[in-house]
Design an enzyme around this catalytic site. Structure first.
Site, short mmCIF file in Angstrom:
data_model
loop_
_atom_site.label_atom_id
_atom_site.label_comp_id
_atom_site.label_asym_id
_atom_site.label_seq_id
_atom_site.Cartn_x
_atom_site.Cartn_y
_atom_site.Cartn_z
CE LYS A 30 -2.10 -1.21 3.79
NZ LYS A 30 -1.46 -2.52 3.95
CB THR A 31 3.67 2.30 2.18
OG1 THR A 31 2.86 2.15 3.36
CG2 THR A 31 4.54 3.53 2.34
CG ASP A 224 0.70 4.92 4.11
OD1 ASP A 224 -0.14 4.00 4.05
OD2 ASP A 224 1.93 4.71 4.16
CD GLU A 225 0.06 2.83 8.41
OE1 GLU A 225 -0.90 2.17 8.81
OE2 GLU A 225 1.21 2.37 8.29
CD GLN A 255 -1.28 -3.28 9.15
OE1 GLN A 255 -0.25 -2.84 9.61
NE2 GLN A 255 -1.45 -3.50 7.87
NE ARG A 615 4.20 -4.25 11.00
CZ ARG A 615 3.65 -3.81 9.87
NH1 ARG A 615 4.27 -2.96 9.10
NH2 ARG A 615 2.46 -4.24 9.48
P1 ATP Z 1 1.73 -2.15 5.93
O1 ATP Z 1 0.33 -2.65 5.92
O2 ATP Z 1 2.56 -2.83 6.95
O3 ATP Z 1 1.82 -0.66 5.96
P2 ATP Z 1 2.10 -2.00 3.08
O4 ATP Z 1 0.89 -2.57 2.50
O5 ATP Z 1 2.21 -0.52 3.11
O6 ATP Z 1 2.36 -2.63 4.52
P3 ATP Z 1 4.66 -1.88 1.81
O7 ATP Z 1 5.43 -1.47 2.99
O8 ATP Z 1 4.35 -0.87 0.77
O9 ATP Z 1 3.32 -2.61 2.29
O10 ATP Z 1 5.35 -3.11 1.10
C1 ATP Z 1 5.82 -4.23 1.84
C2 ATP Z 1 7.10 -4.75 1.23
O11 ATP Z 1 6.82 -5.40 -0.01
C3 ATP Z 1 8.09 -3.68 0.92
O12 ATP Z 1 9.38 -4.15 1.17
C4 ATP Z 1 7.88 -3.44 -0.56
O13 ATP Z 1 9.04 -2.91 -1.17
C5 ATP Z 1 7.58 -4.83 -1.05
N1 ATP Z 1 6.74 -4.85 -2.27
C6 ATP Z 1 5.52 -4.33 -2.42
N2 ATP Z 1 5.04 -4.54 -3.65
C7 ATP Z 1 5.99 -5.21 -4.33
C8 ATP Z 1 6.10 -5.71 -5.67
N3 ATP Z 1 5.13 -5.57 -6.55
N4 ATP Z 1 7.24 -6.36 -5.99
C9 ATP Z 1 8.22 -6.51 -5.09
N5 ATP Z 1 8.19 -6.07 -3.83
C10 ATP Z 1 7.08 -5.42 -3.44
MG MG Z 2 2.35 0.81 4.74
#
Ligand code: ATP
Ligand code: MG
Length: 665
Positions: A30-31, A224-225, A255, A615
């Site tokens: 997402k981030t 975000d969040e 979360q 995490r």
């Molecule tokens: P959270 O819910 O904990 O905030 P999030 O959904 O924001 O998590 P991110 O932090 O954006 O998730 O991504 C999690 C990990 O996965 C990061 O290391 C990111 O670089 C990697 N990632 C996300 N999408 C891809 C992709 N398409 N290919 C490779 N790596 C990815």
């Molecule tokens: Mg995130």
């Protein structure tokens, strides 16, 4: 564009306008979507400075800025002095609100240079209010008053509404205190943390023209969040995006962990009601954690009865199975966790920064800190305010606040006789009485010759000294730099002598001087990074970052140190190796929730546990102690109900508590 994005992510990133919601589980990117989308908007011609992105912590904002810079090819190219490169605004809600309020606070009757009160400033004001109210000391403590006011502010309850919503005795007393507290802040030209949001909301409500002007600064808003927005944040976001409707929010209802601070998960779940034409994108692949870690997380969160069910599947292989470790007592727990960490660093070439120890309460890290120090493993604690709580740092910051905003009474009273300059408590009281009687600040009273002439000769010299310190340091900020002004401040106040007077041990003295040095370092760093650096900006910066940063040394260490974090502070981050410690009833879930026994309180603790587990990228250990000291005496503990849930030993959320009841606990 699709480089490094899966089709669903690319869909979100390539949606360039209109309301957009990404509701998806942990680690699904997402981030990453927010970051890539900012870069994509810019590539498609949106001017960078027309984009506002809101993150939850300063750390997250910093990382996002860096990442966007990399995507746009700015990396490594330092901005030359004076060069103007438009950039997106990426910051926390609080930091953005400070910017808005700096521009318009006068419309609300606050000075543009209002100061931002931290916890201890708030406490001094609260103590004074309680004195004025002449309540018996036990009826309402400063902490109670502040807690109740904060809850009200988070719910956008204004002082005149407080008596109507007050339910308990304490709340009725607090309602009276709230009004005075708010007036007190205003006469001191100050806002507390909750005000930053609340007053922005008031500003937008009372001044539609300002709201429109602020909204028209941006064509895109990204948050975000979003699951953790409170009422004010929600309404501010709506105001900012109302016209252009280009609002992208991302989050995960599983979360949502800030209900206790007024966050409301329905904001994300009802997004479609607010924006009926919203596009909704679901992400299902988790890129962060190994399969078996994710399996554990999924198993746990299913115990929450009310949730938006989502698919969350691993895109990484199973990897190492998460471990559960039981230790004899809390000392053994910390020794063994730190022993393992040392082994990982020394024998398995794992970098310290790739390891995190996560805990639920603020008392837990002390033992781990001790062991990490003994083992000589570098560590950094996030979420601690220790640096800014040190006496000499507080004094120096109070001086700077008073230089910037002389009417700020809490700061002036802190330093009025520190170091001692003949301002006896009696003289200070006289000045205060005049200030109260005439409704002006103490500093203004100090400018009145006829009043000062009545003080003792020593106090008269004290007043003259303060006036000249103020004038000299202020002049230096204008003619020279903030760093130079800080030097002047230190010499003019002879603060080093004060340190020598207070502390006998050479080491103590050195440490204290070093922390003043750190304040100077922080000012220097601030000046180097900002073209428009001024004292007001610096003070806002430390007020905002003090909450989540340690000292300057910590920042250096942070480049390669083991992380000690509360579960709340860990949100959004990821680490190859994670230790979740103190997995016991009363810690996680927290004793408050165990006592209340309400399913929604336990559900929030479970989400916190879910945040912790998710995490971890490669290795996860959940640890607990079989006994733990309470008030000095070892007591047997009860394993966290979440341990039963993640291991499949509990089949429904009630079973565990039934078992405990039967066991007579
Ligand atoms: P959270 O819910 O904990 O905030 P999030 O959904 O924001 O998590 P991110 O932090 O954006 O998730 O991504 C999690 C990990 O996965 C990061 O290391 C990111 O670089 C990697 N990632 C996300 N999408 C891809 C992709 N398409 N290919 C490779 N790596 C990815
Ligand atoms: Mg995130």
């Amino acid at each position: 564009m699709a480089h490094g994005l899966n089709p669903a992510q690319a869909d979100a990133v390539e949606t360039l306008s209109g309301p957009l919601l990404v509701l998806a589980g942990a680690g699904t990117g997402k981030t990453r979507v927010v970051t890539f989308r900012i870069a994509n908007l810019i590539r498609h011609g949106t001017a960078p400075d027309r984009i506002l992105a809101v993150t939850f912590t300063n750390k997250a904002a910093g990382e996002m800025k860096e990442r966007v810079g990399e995507l746009l090819g700015y990396a490594g190219k330092r901005k030359k002095r004076g060069e103007k490169r438009p950039e997106p605004t990426i910051s926390t809600f609080h930091a953005h609100c400070v910017r808005v309020l700096r521009r318009h606070a006068t419309a609300l009757g606050y000075p543009a240079k209002f100061s931002i009160y931290d916890r201890s400033d708030q406490e001094s004001l609260a103590r004074e209010i309680l004195r004025q109210l002449r309540l018996p000391g036990t009826a309402l403590k400063p902490g109670d008053l502040l807690g109740i006011i904060s809850n009200w502010k988070n719910d956008s309850v204004h002082p005149d509404q407080a008596p109507l919503v007050a339910a308990t005795d304490k709340e009725h007393l607090a309602a009276a205190g709230y009004r005075r507290y708010q007036e007190g802040l205003k006469t001191r030209g100050a806002m507390d943390f909750d005000d930053l949001l609340l007053q922005t909301e008031v500003l937008f409500d009372e001044h539609p023209e300002i709201r429109d002007a602020e909204a028209s600064r941006f064509d895109h808003v990204l948050v975000d969040e979003y699951q953790d927005t409170n009422g004010s944040q929600y309404r501010i976001t709506k105001h900012l995006a109302g016209k252009h409707r280009n609002l992208c929010v991302v989050g995960d209802d599983d979360q949502s962990i800030y209900a206790w601070r007024g966050a409301d998960v329905t904001h994300i779940l009802n997004f479609k009601n607010d924006w009926p034409d919203a596009k909704i994108v679901c992400l299902e692949a988790n890129y962060r954690s190994c399969g078996s870690i994710l399996e554990m997380a999924n198993r746990l969160i299913k115990f929450n009865a009310t949730r938006h069910d989502k698919v969350l599947r691993p895109s990484r292989p199973d990897g190492m199975r998460p471990r559960i470790a039981q230790h004899k007592d809390e000392t053994k727990e910390s020794q063994s966790v730190v022993g393992e960490i040392k082994h990982l660093i020394e024998n398995q070439h794992i970098q310290p920064r790739d390891i995190a120890i996560l805990f639920r309460t603020n008392e837990q890290p002390r033992l781990f800190e001790t062991e990490l120090r003994k083992a000589d493993v570098p560590y950094v604690m996030l979420g601690s305010q220790s640096f800014f709580d040190r006496r000499e740092v507080r004094d120096m910051v109070a001086y700077l606040k008073w230089i910037d905003q002389p009417d700020d009474e809490v700061s002036l009273l802190r330093i009025i006789n520190t170091p001692s300059r003949g301002m006896s408590p009696k003289s200070v009281k006289t000045l205060m009485e005049h200030a109260v009687a005439d409704g002006v600040s103490i500093w203004q009273v100090m400018q009145r010759r006829e009043i000062v002439a009545d003080l003792s000769p020593a106090a008269q010299r004290g007043v003259a000294d303060l006036q000249s310190v103020h004038a000299d340091v202020t002049a230096r900020t204008k003619s020279d730099s903030l760093t130079a002004a800080m030097e002047t401040l230190l010499t003019r106040t002879a603060y080093a002598d004060e340190i020598n007077r207070l502390y006998d041990e050479p080491e103590d003295r050195q440490n204290r001087m070093a922390s003043l040095g750190e304040v100077a370092n922080a000012i220097g760093a601030f000046e180097d990074n900002r073209e428009d650096a001024d004292l007001t900006g610096f003070l806002a910066d430390i007020a905002l970052s003090g909450r989540e940063m340690g000292n300057e040394k910590d920042k250096l260490a942070m480049q390669n140190a083991v992380w000690l974090l509360t579960l709340h502070a860990a949100k959004g981050l990821e680490f190859p190796v994670v230790y979740m410690v103190g997995m016991e009833e009363g810690l996680l879930p927290h004793s408050r929730s165990v006592k209340s026994g309400r399913e929604e309180d336990i559900a929030e603790e479970r989400r916190l546990c879910y945040v912790g587990i998710t995490r971890a990228q490669e290795q996860l250990t959940l640890s607990m102690a079989l006994t733990r000291r309470k008030w000095g005496k070892p007591r047997p503990t009860i394993p966290s109900q979440f341990l039963y849930e993640v291991t499949g030993q509990a089949t429904n959320p009630h079973q565990f508590r039934k078992q405990r009841k039967m066991a007579g606990r």
